[in-house]
Design an enzyme around this catalytic site. Structure first.
Site, short mmCIF file in Angstrom:
data_model
loop_
_atom_site.label_atom_id
_atom_site.label_comp_id
_atom_site.label_asym_id
_atom_site.label_seq_id
_atom_site.Cartn_x
_atom_site.Cartn_y
_atom_site.Cartn_z
N ASP A 27 0.80 -1.22 0.00
CA ASP A 27 0.00 0.00 0.00
C ASP A 27 0.84 1.27 0.00
O ASP A 27 0.32 2.36 0.20
CB ASP A 27 -0.96 0.01 1.20
CG ASP A 27 -0.23 -0.12 2.52
OD1 ASP A 27 1.01 -0.27 2.52
OD2 ASP A 27 -0.90 -0.08 3.57
N GLU A 28 2.14 1.15 -0.22
CA GLU A 28 2.98 2.34 -0.24
C GLU A 28 4.06 2.21 -1.30
O GLU A 28 4.49 1.11 -1.62
CB GLU A 28 3.65 2.56 1.13
CG GLU A 28 2.69 2.85 2.26
CD GLU A 28 3.40 3.11 3.57
OE1 GLU A 28 4.65 3.20 3.56
OE2 GLU A 28 2.72 3.23 4.60
#
Length: 412
Positions: free
Chosen positions: A109-110
């Site tokens: 998610d990053e």
């Protein structure tokens, strides 16, 4: 260090916001907890929405049994295939603004990216961040948080402590004393619970305390890690965003697992066999061999002893399990007797597989093992990792069979 870098995250809240959108819920107002395995009370919370964080203090890393019995809480199983799909969609959107070599994924998610040399096309990094947020929301219905800083460390810290609350935040070197130094050290990227306690014993409780601590003291206590912490506190981070993935792969491979219960050494040996098979299969896939193997162990919270980490270099590089397992068994035997909760192994000092020199007397034996390993690799690649397993993987201590049904350590 003057490179402009941005940290991109799915803030509200990574996996929980994806679940909210998929279920027609409000990612900001509804209480959502994404759990790895609902059948285990001790399973870890992988993501939590702002509402459940604020009301009950449930956050990433909390346990399933800690979630209160509130009918307003949505406790949902992790769907890794869905999260990977959304992650790739966001990655492709980022690629519209910057070239692939300027993007460095960090987790599901990053990611980091830099707009260096592309400002003439899309404007400043702030302009790109806003365009990215609007595009992701329009096409996927997801909210992104963006942290902007002159290097990866600053972009990450400003993301974690400010942008995840406001949606967008930026920091410059001049802002560090006022904006970052007041932060508690446990809120700073790269400082875990153990290091927090170590620093607290030195009277260091905030990032500013760390910046003002004597470098010589930090270096003498914690070596290169202490030196890195000191420079990070001053906003210095020389790690590049743009990297050569092939060069990174050549540094080595590692794999590990946090166990769902406490293991003794006999059980741990079964896991070591399985992890070794995984990592040597990866070596063969890249047509590499390794000289050095390392074993790392973290013990149960019930044990007072520190973790264990030892390495050993073989006389000849290999990509087969047998030579590494002989060494790893010796390293395990030499470790402390105690309940084990995490095991990882790594290989380094890599060379091309074609450069491996076989012992004259063992060449036939190693060639037989090599053919057997290649056959096993082909079967698993075609039919899945569970198509052929060691018999020990079917015991209670084995993890390979269960892991074969998961993506990224969690069920699809």
């Amino acid at each position: 260090m003057g490179e402009k870098a941005a940290m991109i995250s799915n803030p509200y809240l990574s996996l929980s916001s994806v679940e909210a959108v998929e279920r027609g819920l409000n990612p900001l107002k509804d209480m959502i907890a994404v759990v790895g395995d609902l059948s285990r009370r001790g399973s870890v919370v992988l993501a939590a929405s702002p509402a459940i964080k604020d009301r009950y203090g449930i956050k990433t890393g909390s346990r399933l049994y800690e979630i209160p019995d509130d009918p307003r809480i949505y406790v949902v199983p992790a769907r890794m295939a869905l999260y990977i799909e959304r992650s790739m969609q966001i990655l492709n959107i980022v690629h519209r603004f910057v070239p692939a070599e300027a993007i460095q994924p960090y987790s599901i998610d990053e990611l980091f990216f830099t707009t260096l040399h592309s400002e003439r096309l899309f404007g400043s990094i702030h302009d790109v961040a806003m365009s990215l947020k609007r595009t992701v929301y329009k096409e996927l219905g997801l909210l992104l948080a963006v942290g902007i800083g002159p290097n990866k460390f600053l972009a990450k810290v400003i993301l974690d402590n400010y942008a995840k609350k406001t949606g967008l935040a930026a920091v410059t070197y001049a802002d560090i004393p006022a904006v970052l130094w007041p932060l508690p050290i446990q809120d700073v990227w790269g400082i875990g619970r153990r290091m927090q306690l170590n620093l607290n014993r030195l009277g260091i409780y905030r990032l500013g305390d760390l910046a003002k601590a004597p470098l010589s003291l930090l270096r003498s206590r914690y070596g290169v890690i202490g030196e890195q912490l000191y420079y990070h506190a001053w906003g210095v981070d020389l790690s590049p965003v743009i990297v050569d993935p092939y060069a990174e792969a050549r540094k080595g491979f590692s794999t590990g697992v946090t166990l769902m219960r406490d293991y003794n050494k006999l059980d741990a040996l079964i896991v070591i066999y399985e992890l070794t098979d995984q990592i040597t299969a990866k070596l063969r896939r890249y047509r590499l061999a390794a000289f050095t193997v390392s074993l790392s162990i973290r013990y149960s919270n019930k044990e007072p002893m520190p973790g264990y980490h030892k390495s050993r270099t073989l006389y000849a590089a290999s990509c087969l399990s047998v030579p590494f397992l002989e060494v790893l068994q010796q390293l395990l035997h030499a470790s402390n007797d105690g309940l084990i909760r995490h095991i990882s192994i790594s290989v380094s000092n890599l060379v091309e597989e074609s450069a491996v020199q076989l012992d004259l007397f063992d060449s036939a034996y190693h060639e037989k093992l090599r053919r057997l390993s290649r056959t096993t690799d082909a079967i698993q690649q075609r039919h899945g990792s569970a198509a052929i397993l060691r018999a020990i993987s079917l015991t209670d201590a084995g993890i390979a069979l269960n892991k074969s049904h998961k993506i990224g350590g969690h069920y699809e």
